[in-house]
Write a protein that holds these residues in place. Structure first.
Motif, PDB file in Angstrom:
ATOM      1  N   ALA A 327     -12.257 -45.651 -14.829  1.00 37.78           N
ATOM      2  CA  ALA A 327     -13.398 -46.440 -15.322  1.00 37.78           C
ATOM      3  C   ALA A 327     -13.230 -47.822 -14.723  1.00 37.78           C
ATOM      4  N   ASP A 328     -14.004 -48.079 -13.670  1.00 38.69           N
ATOM      5  CA  ASP A 328     -13.747 -49.260 -12.832  1.00 38.69           C
ATOM      6  C   ASP A 328     -12.316 -49.168 -12.293  1.00 38.69           C
ATOM      7  N   SER A 329     -11.446 -50.037 -12.727  1.00 40.16           N
ATOM      8  CA  SER A 329     -10.070 -49.984 -12.226  1.00 40.16           C
ATOM      9  C   SER A 329      -9.092 -49.453 -13.255  1.00 40.16           C
ATOM     10  N   VAL A 330      -9.611 -48.958 -14.401  1.00 41.75           N
ATOM     11  CA  VAL A 330      -8.736 -48.486 -15.483  1.00 41.75           C
ATOM     12  C   VAL A 330      -8.551 -46.969 -15.344  1.00 41.75           C
ATOM     13  N   PRO A 331      -7.302 -46.487 -15.215  1.00 44.05           N
ATOM     14  CA  PRO A 331      -7.078 -45.037 -15.151  1.00 44.05           C
ATOM     15  C   PRO A 331      -7.490 -44.366 -16.450  1.00 44.05           C
ATOM     16  N   LEU A 332      -8.064 -43.182 -16.343  1.00 42.05           N
ATOM     17  CA  LEU A 332      -8.514 -42.437 -17.498  1.00 42.05           C
ATOM     18  C   LEU A 332      -7.655 -41.189 -17.699  1.00 42.05           C
ATOM     19  N   ASP A 333      -7.328 -40.908 -18.945  1.00 43.21           N
ATOM     20  CA  ASP A 333      -6.599 -39.688 -19.294  1.00 43.21           C
ATOM     21  C   ASP A 333      -7.638 -38.629 -19.621  1.00 43.21           C
ATOM     22  N   ILE A 334      -7.933 -37.786 -18.672  1.00 38.56           N
ATOM     23  CA  ILE A 334      -9.021 -36.818 -18.840  1.00 38.56           C
ATOM     24  C   ILE A 334      -8.566 -35.563 -19.574  1.00 38.56           C
ATOM     25  N   SER A 335      -7.303 -35.535 -20.019  1.00 39.48           N
ATOM     26  CA  SER A 335      -6.857 -34.383 -20.804  1.00 39.48           C
ATOM     27  C   SER A 335      -7.333 -34.466 -22.254  1.00 39.48           C
ATOM     28  N   LYS A 336      -7.920 -35.586 -22.635  1.00 40.66           N
ATOM     29  CA  LYS A 336      -8.483 -35.764 -23.975  1.00 40.66           C
ATOM     30  C   LYS A 336      -9.793 -36.535 -23.836  1.00 40.66           C
ATOM     31  N   GLU A 337     -10.446 -36.812 -24.990  1.00 42.24           N
ATOM     32  CA  GLU A 337     -11.712 -37.524 -24.931  1.00 42.24           C
ATOM     33  C   GLU A 337     -11.535 -38.894 -24.259  1.00 42.24           C
ATOM     34  N   PHE A 338     -12.551 -39.307 -23.475  1.00 41.22           N
ATOM     35  CA  PHE A 338     -12.442 -40.585 -22.784  1.00 41.22           C
ATOM     36  C   PHE A 338     -13.832 -41.180 -22.568  1.00 41.22           C
ATOM     37  N   TYR A 339     -13.841 -42.511 -22.401  1.00 41.74           N
ATOM     38  CA  TYR A 339     -15.078 -43.252 -22.100  1.00 41.74           C
ATOM     39  C   TYR A 339     -15.202 -43.355 -20.587  1.00 41.74           C
ATOM     40  N   PRO A 340     -16.200 -42.741 -19.980  1.00 39.43           N
ATOM     41  CA  PRO A 340     -16.296 -42.804 -18.517  1.00 39.43           C
ATOM     42  C   PRO A 340     -16.562 -44.221 -17.996  1.00 39.43           C
ATOM     43  N   PHE A 341     -17.276 -45.056 -18.790  1.00 41.55           N
ATOM     44  CA  PHE A 341     -17.590 -46.413 -18.344  1.00 41.55           C
ATOM     45  C   PHE A 341     -16.876 -47.471 -19.177  1.00 41.55           C
ATOM     46  N   GLY A 342     -15.905 -47.007 -19.998  1.00 38.55           N
ATOM     47  CA  GLY A 342     -15.195 -47.928 -20.866  1.00 38.55           C
ATOM     48  C   GLY A 342     -15.830 -48.006 -22.231  1.00 38.55           C
ATOM     49  N   GLU A 343     -15.096 -48.556 -23.199  1.00 31.42           N
ATOM     50  CA  GLU A 343     -15.610 -48.658 -24.574  1.00 31.42           C
ATOM     51  C   GLU A 343     -16.743 -49.683 -24.669  1.00 31.42           C
ATOM     52  N   ARG A 461     -28.627 -72.796 -36.011  1.00 30.79           N
ATOM     53  CA  ARG A 461     -27.770 -71.997 -35.135  1.00 30.79           C
ATOM     54  C   ARG A 461     -28.122 -70.516 -35.289  1.00 30.79           C
ATOM     55  N   PRO A 462     -28.033 -69.776 -34.120  1.00 31.51           N
ATOM     56  CA  PRO A 462     -28.366 -68.344 -34.194  1.00 31.51           C
ATOM     57  C   PRO A 462     -27.293 -67.578 -34.983  1.00 31.51           C
ATOM     58  N   THR A 463     -27.770 -66.542 -35.669  1.00 28.18           N
ATOM     59  CA  THR A 463     -26.845 -65.679 -36.396  1.00 28.18           C
ATOM     60  C   THR A 463     -26.759 -64.316 -35.673  1.00 28.18           C
ATOM     61  N   LEU A 464     -25.567 -63.712 -35.714  1.00 27.51           N
ATOM     62  CA  LEU A 464     -25.289 -62.423 -35.016  1.00 27.51           C
ATOM     63  C   LEU A 464     -25.193 -61.308 -36.033  1.00 27.51           C
ATOM     64  N   ALA A 465     -25.687 -60.155 -35.636  1.00 29.69           N
ATOM     65  CA  ALA A 465     -25.574 -58.938 -36.447  1.00 29.69           C
ATOM     66  C   ALA A 465     -24.964 -57.829 -35.582  1.00 29.69           C
ATOM     67  N   ALA A 466     -24.560 -56.747 -36.246  1.00 35.05           N
ATOM     68  CA  ALA A 466     -23.976 -55.613 -35.519  1.00 35.05           C
ATOM     69  C   ALA A 466     -24.923 -55.142 -34.426  1.00 35.05           C
ATOM     70  N   GLY A 467     -24.287 -54.800 -33.244  1.00 37.30           N
ATOM     71  CA  GLY A 467     -25.095 -54.413 -32.097  1.00 37.30           C
ATOM     72  C   GLY A 467     -25.513 -52.948 -32.147  1.00 37.30           C
ATOM     73  N   ASN A 468     -26.165 -52.508 -31.087  1.00 37.55           N
ATOM     74  CA  ASN A 468     -26.643 -51.135 -30.949  1.00 37.55           C
ATOM     75  C   ASN A 468     -25.935 -50.379 -29.821  1.00 37.55           C
ATOM     76  N   LEU A 469     -24.694 -50.798 -29.442  1.00 36.94           N
ATOM     77  CA  LEU A 469     -23.956 -50.171 -28.327  1.00 36.94           C
ATOM     78  C   LEU A 469     -23.482 -48.770 -28.720  1.00 36.94           C
ATOM     79  N   THR A 470     -23.905 -47.779 -27.923  1.00 41.09           N
ATOM     80  CA  THR A 470     -23.442 -46.389 -28.108  1.00 41.09           C
ATOM     81  C   THR A 470     -23.096 -45.812 -26.733  1.00 41.09           C
ATOM     82  N   PRO A 471     -21.893 -46.105 -26.205  1.00 41.13           N
ATOM     83  CA  PRO A 471     -21.529 -45.574 -24.877  1.00 41.13           C
ATOM     84  C   PRO A 471     -21.165 -44.091 -24.972  1.00 41.13           C
ATOM     85  N   PRO A 472     -21.292 -43.365 -23.882  1.00 38.69           N
ATOM     86  CA  PRO A 472     -20.948 -41.934 -23.921  1.00 38.69           C
ATOM     87  C   PRO A 472     -19.419 -41.736 -23.997  1.00 38.69           C
ATOM     88  N   ILE A 473     -19.047 -40.700 -24.725  1.00 40.10           N
ATOM     89  CA  ILE A 473     -17.630 -40.266 -24.787  1.00 40.10           C
ATOM     90  C   ILE A 473     -17.584 -38.814 -24.317  1.00 40.10           C
TER      91      ILE A 473
END
Length: 1013
Positions: A327-343, A461-473
């Motif tokens: 994932a970019d320059s990070v090695p992935l352990d494909i023997s278990k679940e992994f994030y193809p593009f990172g968390e 000042r702006p206030t932040l709330a939980a995002g909507n990020l759902t990357p594939p696993i």
């Protein structure tokens, strides 16, 4: 004194004393004898003297008999030393080959056993003796070793490898297996097989070009050839594994016509890359499963000629796990679940996947199967752009996979992508890893953000709330491919025939060039091949071949070797002159030849070796030949030592002068010399003008080299009858070492004062109490220093040793010698001459020349011999049988000599079943042992029997004799039951013995019981 004669002598002297005392009063009446008086003592001395004189007179006929035999040259047979083959070895990395001189000595330290020829005359002292063995001839000791030996049977296309059993024994032309005929096909990419595959081999043959030339008047051979069933295999880490080829998959019909061969494999391990004959690739091979007969056999062309080979591979493999992923320059352990593009994917993230097995398959249909734990979610109102790319050697180029359920964007599960593998896909490095890489890039949009602005607080000042990020696993990612290549030429092609590889790669690449994948054996006749790892020296080389046998002299055909020997030179196979004492591996002996200087190394079994072969001559019949072992650098050695110029004494000028050699027996190489001239000048020429120049030996002045003394060699004769008064001859008793000169009428009487010297070979037989056999490996001590020779041994036991003949034997043998005159005409002649051949022989039996007696064969002379021995069933050694046969061949008619064979005796084992009652019950064990010992002694073939002189050939064993032996045993009361047994059969009266058989003791069944009185 315990011997019989002294007892008789003592009784006769006592009777004479009594008779003299009775008559004394008539001559000396005044003498009154008193017991133990001086007068009685004088009478006893006189009686003893008279008795001794009478005994001598009584033995005059016997002495005259022996003197008569001695006068005829019939003396005691001398002792004989044992004979053995010695094998010499050089030091490791010896710089040169060595010449071993004749007479080189080696010693054995053995504990003597009972003499084979002395019977009960010798005692076993148990003291180790040093026995000297001397080489009978000079040989070259080579650094070369036998690295390969095998026999081939071309008519059956079979061979047997004997290389691992050189010293253990093997059988030539037996237990043969099929010869190897194989073609090895290599491709650096196509044959890197895994999973389910099909290999399609297209074959184009050249027709009618391999026919042998036709003879005049012979019809042409048909174009068809017999099919050649072939087993196809591929190479893996587990070795060669088979393909499946159905009958309908081979349209070439066993390489008889153009067509295709389809080879299939389901599952199985991956192919292995390996190096064969210097070529590294992935390999498959085809091996013939049917003998390949010489071209033209049966009027058919048997050997195919290939004009063109093309190969296609259809491969399907699935469930392949990628070699690596990033994932970019990070090695992935494909023997278990992994994030193809990172968390938390960054902008424009990249997912890399590598697989050398899959992505190098140019033109293959590739499938990527994905299963997601969490599909990626694209926020509403946005668009996700994903690009799939491969490296074409210069830049990353786009792929256009076909996908199901939008799996190409990782937003659905499960699903797969399919695409054709580009032909320009090349290896590259990603994050330092070299491989075939596939990359997936997000070029627009995203899977959401980890935080989002929900409003403004009181301070603006702006206030932040939980995002909507759902990357594939990704849960699993596997690859699959289906690949069918275009018809392709092979990268490598090798053939293997008769253990030799041939590189046919160039012929396989060009359609206008042909090659033969399979070649018949080059030998046309059954052949033994032998290979040496170094060049052979130009000297006498010697191989000892041990042949287990119970008979010496098989049949008339064995009097010559059926083999023709050759060696491989630059001109091909060249005839080699060989002295084959084995007569074609049919008996033990030496095979000797001079090392050929132009021999060359050739490939084959054992790699590049100097090669010899022995091929069966035309018209000779092939038969299995049992060989006990083969040893190189061997020479025959006799149990003997050389005595050089032993001083015997000075002549006294009297007739019949005798000299005594210091050592006995006298074997061979006899040189008796007498110094017949001393002085200066040339006077010796006149004094010794009647002496042949070869019989003269000179002593010279060390400075002037003038002759100062001349020694003359005298010649041995068996007797003096034909010698004249001027003949320089002598007669020798080899057994006792007595040398006798002539009397002046028959044989020269030399003048007084002449020094006599004697050179000869003698044996340690007398000192060692005639050790007739020396165990294998016992001769191991070098006594003669030869440069670079490290060790010596005897691979087989020495045999044939014997003590001097006993005096009582020569009386009978001498009379028979006068009768047959040294010629073998009748069966009785053969028997007595067999005893004369060596004092080792105790009994001899000649079977009828007409085939009517025993196991004789019509037209043959079969001699069964028994050696002196205390063994229960004495059998002659091979050396003893050889000596007897050689002796008989020299004295038999020329028409009979080739048909003489010598063998041991077939013994009839007599076992006794008896129920014995001892006199005392508590002594039962001792009585049983004594009975068993007495039975074995009585049934011994040489020292048993009623008179202790052994059994005659054909003499039956009677029940009454056995019963007497049992009941005469100390401690036996009576025998309740006695029966005879042989080979499990019971006999009541006797056991008959065939004419050429002898009685011997078997296993007795003795039962001791308590008697009832």
């Amino acid at each position: 004194m315990n011997t019989l004669v002294p007892k008789i002598t003592e009784q006769m002297a006592e009777r004479l004393v009594k008779e003299l005392l009775r008559r004394a009063p008539g001559y000396v009446p005044e003498w009154k004898p008193v017991g133990s008086s001086k007068g009685e003592a004088l009478l006893r001395v006189f009686a003893r003297y008279m008795d001794t004189l009478q005994t001598g007179i009584d033995r005059v006929p016997e002495r005259s008999h022996l003197a008569f035999l001695d006068m005829l040259g019939i003396g005691l047979l001398p002792a004989q030393g044992a004979r053995a083959p010695l094998v010499f070895s050089l030091v490791e990395n010896s710089p040169l080959d060595v010449s071993l001189p004749a007479g080189s000595e080696a010693a054995a330290q053995v504990r003597p056993r009972v003499s084979a020829s002395a019977g009960s005359r010798s005692d076993d002292t148990g003291v180790p003796q040093s026995l000297i063995f001397s080489a009978e001839q000079a040989i070259a000791v080579s650094r070369a070793q036998i690295k390969a030996i095998y026999s081939v049977i071309p008519g059956n296309d079979e061979w047997t490898n004997h290389s691992a059993k050189l010293s253990e024994g093997f059988t030539l032309f037996a237990d043969a297996g099929p010869s190897t005929h194989a073609v090895y096909l290599g491709h650096d990419e196509l044959f890197a097989v895994a999973g389910d595959i099909s290999v399609i081999l297209s074959v184009t043959l050249q027709e009618n070009t391999t026919r042998p030339p036709l003879k005049t008047g012979v019809l042409p051979m048909p174009a068809s050839r017999p099919p050649l069933p072939t087993k196809w295999e591929y190479l893996t880490d587990q070795g060669w594994l088979p393909f499946t080829v159905a009958s309908e998959d081979d349209t070439t019909d066993g390489l008889r016509k153009d067509g295709q061969i389809v080879m299939r494999r389901e599952c199985g391990p991956k192919a292995k890359q390996d190096t064969i004959e210097g070529r590294t690739s992935y390999w498959m091979r085809g091996m013939l499963t049917k003998p390949l007969l010489p071209d033209g056999t049966g009027g058919q062309s048997t050997v195919p000629v290939v004009n063109d080979l093309r190969v296609r591979v259809a491969i399907h493999n699935e469930g392949i796990v990628p070699d690596a992923a990033f994932a970019d320059s990070v090695p992935l352990d494909i023997s278990k679940e992994f994030y193809p593009f990172g968390e938390q994917p960054t902008k424009y993230p990249t997912f890399y996947v590598a697989s050398k097995e899959v992505f190098q398959r140019k033109g293959a249909q590739i499938q990527i199967a994905l299963s997601l734990v969490q599909p990626g979610v694209v926020p509403t109102g946005t668009t996700l752009a994903v690009v799939w790319e491969y490296f074409d050697g210069a830049a990353w180029s786009p792929l256009k996979p076909q996908s199901s359920a939008s799996i190409d964007k990782f937003t659905a599960t499960p699903g797969s992508l399919n695409f054709l593998c580009p032909r320009d896909w090349a290896e590259t490095k990603v994050n330092g890893v070299q491989n075939y890489w596939l990359r997936v890039r997000i070029t627009g949009g995203d899977y959401g953000q980890p935080f989002r602005m929900s409003g403004v607080d009181g301070q603006g000042r702006p206030t932040l709330a939980a995002g909507n990020l759902t990357p594939p696993i990704i849960k699993t990612l596997t690859l699959a491919y289906t690949y069918t290549s275009d018809p392709t030429i092979l990268d490598h092609c090798l053939t293997e025939n008769e253990f030799v590889f041939s590189d046919e790669t160039e012929a396989c690449r060009w359609p206008d060039r042909t090659f033969r994948p399979f070649r018949p054996l080059l030998d046309q006749r059954p052949t033994l091949h032998m290979g040496f790892d170094q060049a052979l020296p130009t000297g006498l080389l010697s191989l000892y071949v041990d042949v287990p046998q119970a008979v010496v002299g098989g049949n008339a055909e064995t009097e010559r070797s059926p083999f023709l020997w050759e060696y491989r030179s630059s001109h091909g196979w060249t005839e080699l002159g060989v002295l084959d004492a084995t007569l074609g591996f049919r008996r033990s002996g030496m095979i000797q030849f001079v090392g050929p200087p132009d021999a060359i190394r050739t490939p084959g079994l054992g790699e590049n070796l100097i090669r010899l072969r022995a091929r069966l001559k035309p018209g000779e019949r092939m038969e299995p030949l049992a060989v006990g072992g083969v040893w190189f650098n061997a020479v025959w050695a006799q149990q003997s030592r050389s005595i050089d110029q032993e001083p015997l004494g000075i002549t006294d000028g009297n007739p019949d002068q005798t000299f005594l050699a210091q050592r006995r027996p006298i074997l061979k190489d006899l040189i008796l010399e007498m110094q017949e001239w001393t002085g200066k000048g040339e006077g010796w020429r006149f004094d010794l003008k009647d002496v042949h120049a070869d019989d003269l030996r000179f002593e010279r002045h060390p400075i002037t080299q003038d002759v100062t003394a001349v020694w003359v060699r005298w010649q041995e004769r068996s007797h003096f009858y034909e010698a004249s008064a001027s003949d320089r001859v002598y007669v020798i008793d080899r057994a006792r070492g007595i040398i006798r000169l002539g009397d002046g009428l028959h044989g020269m009487t030399p003048p007084a004062g002449r020094p006599v010297r004697f050179s000869y070979r003698t044996s340690d037989v007398a000192e060692s109490r005639a050790v007739s056999t020396v165990p294998a490996g016992a001769i191991s001590e070098l006594r003669t220093a030869v440069p670079f020779v490290a060790s010596v041994t005897n691979p087989v036991a020495a045999g044939g040793g014997a003590e001097s003949e006993a005096l009582e034997r020569v009386r009978c043998r001498g009379a028979e010698r006068i009768r047959h005159g040294g010629r073998a005409i009748s069966g009785e002649d053969f028997e007595w001459l067999a005893r004369e051949a060596t004092p080792e022989v105790a009994r001899a039996r000649c079977l009828s020349l007409t085939g009517s007696a025993g196991h004789a064969q019509r037209g043959w002379v079969t001699i069964r011999i028994v050696p002196f021995s205390r063994e229960a069933e004495p059998q002659p050694s091979v050396e003893t049988m050889r000596r007897v046969r050689s002796y008989l061949v020299e004295r038999a008619p020329a028409t009979v000599a080739p048909r003489i064979r010598v063998t041991g005796v077939a013994y009839i084992r007599v076992s006794v079943r008896a129920e014995i009652v001892p006199q005392q019950a508590d002594q039962a064990a001792q009585v049983e042992a004594r009975v068993r010992e007495n039975l074995n002694r009585f049934l011994h073939p040489l020292t048993g029997g009623v008179d202790g002189q052994g059994w005659e050939f054909g003499q039956a064993a009677h029940l009454s004799q056995i019963a007497y032996v049992i009941e005469a045993t100390t401690g036996v009361d009576y025998a309740a039951e006695v029966m005879l047994m042989n080979e499990g059969h019971l006999y009541d009266e006797l056991i008959s013995v065939q004419a050429d058989g002898l009685v011997a003791a078997g296993n007795h069944e003795l039962t001791l019981t308590v008697g009832v009185r």
